[in-house]
Design an enzyme around this catalytic site. Sequence first.
Site, mmCIF file in Angstrom:
data_model
loop_
_atom_site.group_PDB
_atom_site.id
_atom_site.type_symbol
_atom_site.label_atom_id
_atom_site.label_comp_id
_atom_site.label_asym_id
_atom_site.label_seq_id
_atom_site.Cartn_x
_atom_site.Cartn_y
_atom_site.Cartn_z
ATOM 1 N N TYR A 38 -4.886 -10.172 3.126
ATOM 2 C CA TYR A 38 -4.963 -8.712 3.527
ATOM 3 C C TYR A 38 -4.945 -8.396 4.958
ATOM 4 O O TYR A 38 -5.786 -8.756 5.740
ATOM 5 C CB TYR A 38 -6.558 -8.412 2.941
ATOM 6 C CG TYR A 38 -6.640 -8.273 1.484
ATOM 7 C CD1 TYR A 38 -6.233 -7.238 0.651
ATOM 8 C CD2 TYR A 38 -7.395 -9.207 0.833
ATOM 9 C CE1 TYR A 38 -6.478 -7.114 -0.689
ATOM 10 C CE2 TYR A 38 -7.363 -9.259 -0.360
ATOM 11 C CZ TYR A 38 -7.162 -8.237 -1.260
ATOM 12 O OH TYR A 38 -7.074 -8.562 -2.662
ATOM 13 N N TYR A 84 5.143 -8.811 8.262
ATOM 14 C CA TYR A 84 4.558 -7.506 8.284
ATOM 15 C C TYR A 84 4.946 -6.987 9.777
ATOM 16 O O TYR A 84 4.790 -7.924 10.584
ATOM 17 C CB TYR A 84 3.096 -7.417 7.927
ATOM 18 C CG TYR A 84 2.703 -7.928 6.770
ATOM 19 C CD1 TYR A 84 2.698 -6.918 5.545
ATOM 20 C CD2 TYR A 84 2.517 -9.132 6.484
ATOM 21 C CE1 TYR A 84 2.131 -7.298 4.413
ATOM 22 C CE2 TYR A 84 2.119 -9.430 4.916
ATOM 23 C CZ TYR A 84 1.886 -8.568 3.940
ATOM 24 O OH TYR A 84 1.550 -9.083 2.630
ATOM 25 N N ASP A 128 0.956 -1.169 -0.044
ATOM 26 C CA ASP A 128 0.063 -0.147 -0.012
ATOM 27 C C ASP A 128 0.894 1.140 -0.054
ATOM 28 O O ASP A 128 2.073 1.177 0.387
ATOM 29 C CB ASP A 128 -0.642 -0.033 1.090
ATOM 30 C CG ASP A 128 -1.890 -1.158 1.273
ATOM 31 O OD1 ASP A 128 -2.338 -1.548 0.089
ATOM 32 O OD2 ASP A 128 -2.404 -1.683 2.146
#
Length: 414
Positions: free
Chosen positions: A370, A298, A232
């Site tokens: 996601y 992440y 993103d």
Amino acid sequence: MLELNKIEEFAPLCLSCLGRAFGKVGFGLDNRERGLEILNQLEIKEGSNLQERLIAQEIDCSLCDGLISEISNFRDLVIDSFSDFSISSFKIGTVVDKDILSREIEFQLQFGENTGEALKSQLNREIGISVYKKLGIEAKMDNPDAVAIIDTGYDIVNLEIKSLFIEGNYNKYDRTVPQTRWPCHSCRGVGCAKCNNTGQLYPDSVQSLIAHPFTIESSCSEDLFHGMGREDIDAAMLGDGRPFVLELRMPKNRDLDLQKIGKKVNVDNKDRVQASELKFVPRSRVAELKNTVCDKTYRVDVSISDKISIESLKKGAQRLTSTVIEQRTPTRVSHRRADLVRPRLVNSVDVVSFVDGMAELVIRAQHGTYIRELVSGDDGRTVPSLASLIDAKCKVEVLDVLNLHLQEKEEKND
Ligand SMILES: [Zn+2]
Ligand SMILES: [Zn+2]
């Protein structure tokens, strides 16, 4: 098979066009020499001098319409078209009027199938040799730097220059830049008041920052950026970075010092974007990269608005570990991805800290997960989620990609 009256129907011919009709018979002669030999054989057979009846200067040939006489002219056109580009290999192609080509086929068929060489083949070869002799660059059929297509009817050269492909890894520390250039919606890249006449929705991108010195050094016409997936806009890309291939189209200079240019990228964009491991690759790397996916790790900062203990947070994180979740396409991306429920494996969720309602988590998950929705639950579209497991409202405030697990990469399937 050598019948004088048949040949005479097509006269006057240049020696090349006569010889080319037998271009695939015998070796070691060029078409002019072959034409002379055929003329000799005919003269022996007929017992008379045929040169004047059959043969014309190349420029007056009724078969090639004088194209053979223009080989040095075509060579000069090609050399002129190459003059702006530094290339080390090339290939010649020609476009020839179809009436000339069909007349040639008609002529050659009289002597049998597969005995004649095509006019275009002689033109391509002899122009190629001629260019090679002048410039000393290699004529190459397979994947040359330049392909020059000569339109012989209009004396125009259409030049295709092979793109340069440079692979590397990028890191992104600036949470305001998208991966690729993003044309303004209002003007579609032309430039308008809304985009300050830049044509871009964002002033910079990973692409524009990395490509800039490369486009200058190579004098290319445009650049394309092929990333192995993307993060993103507001996510940082940390760790070893994300693989990409930068494509430079129509480069005038192919001889780039990648280390030097890479260094310039990194100095100019300190704390924003960095590039590493730069190397030249073949075009095929673009498709390989586009078809490769892998697990990612992440780092996320999560705000948790309900009061919970660190123990229950850790318990929730533990319950997500090694769990296959079901994710329906989030509404935020539904305009570009099919509305599907996708199973995704969450490998691990670790709680690094939890202070004042802000948790720092490290999450490793299968490609295509996601993460924001894994945390928030996306109003029940992702099941289970961290929010549902700890029964509290959770929102990702900051998201970084820490690592792409490329050593366990796999092929993309959706
Ligand atoms: Zn001719
Ligand atoms: Zn605009």
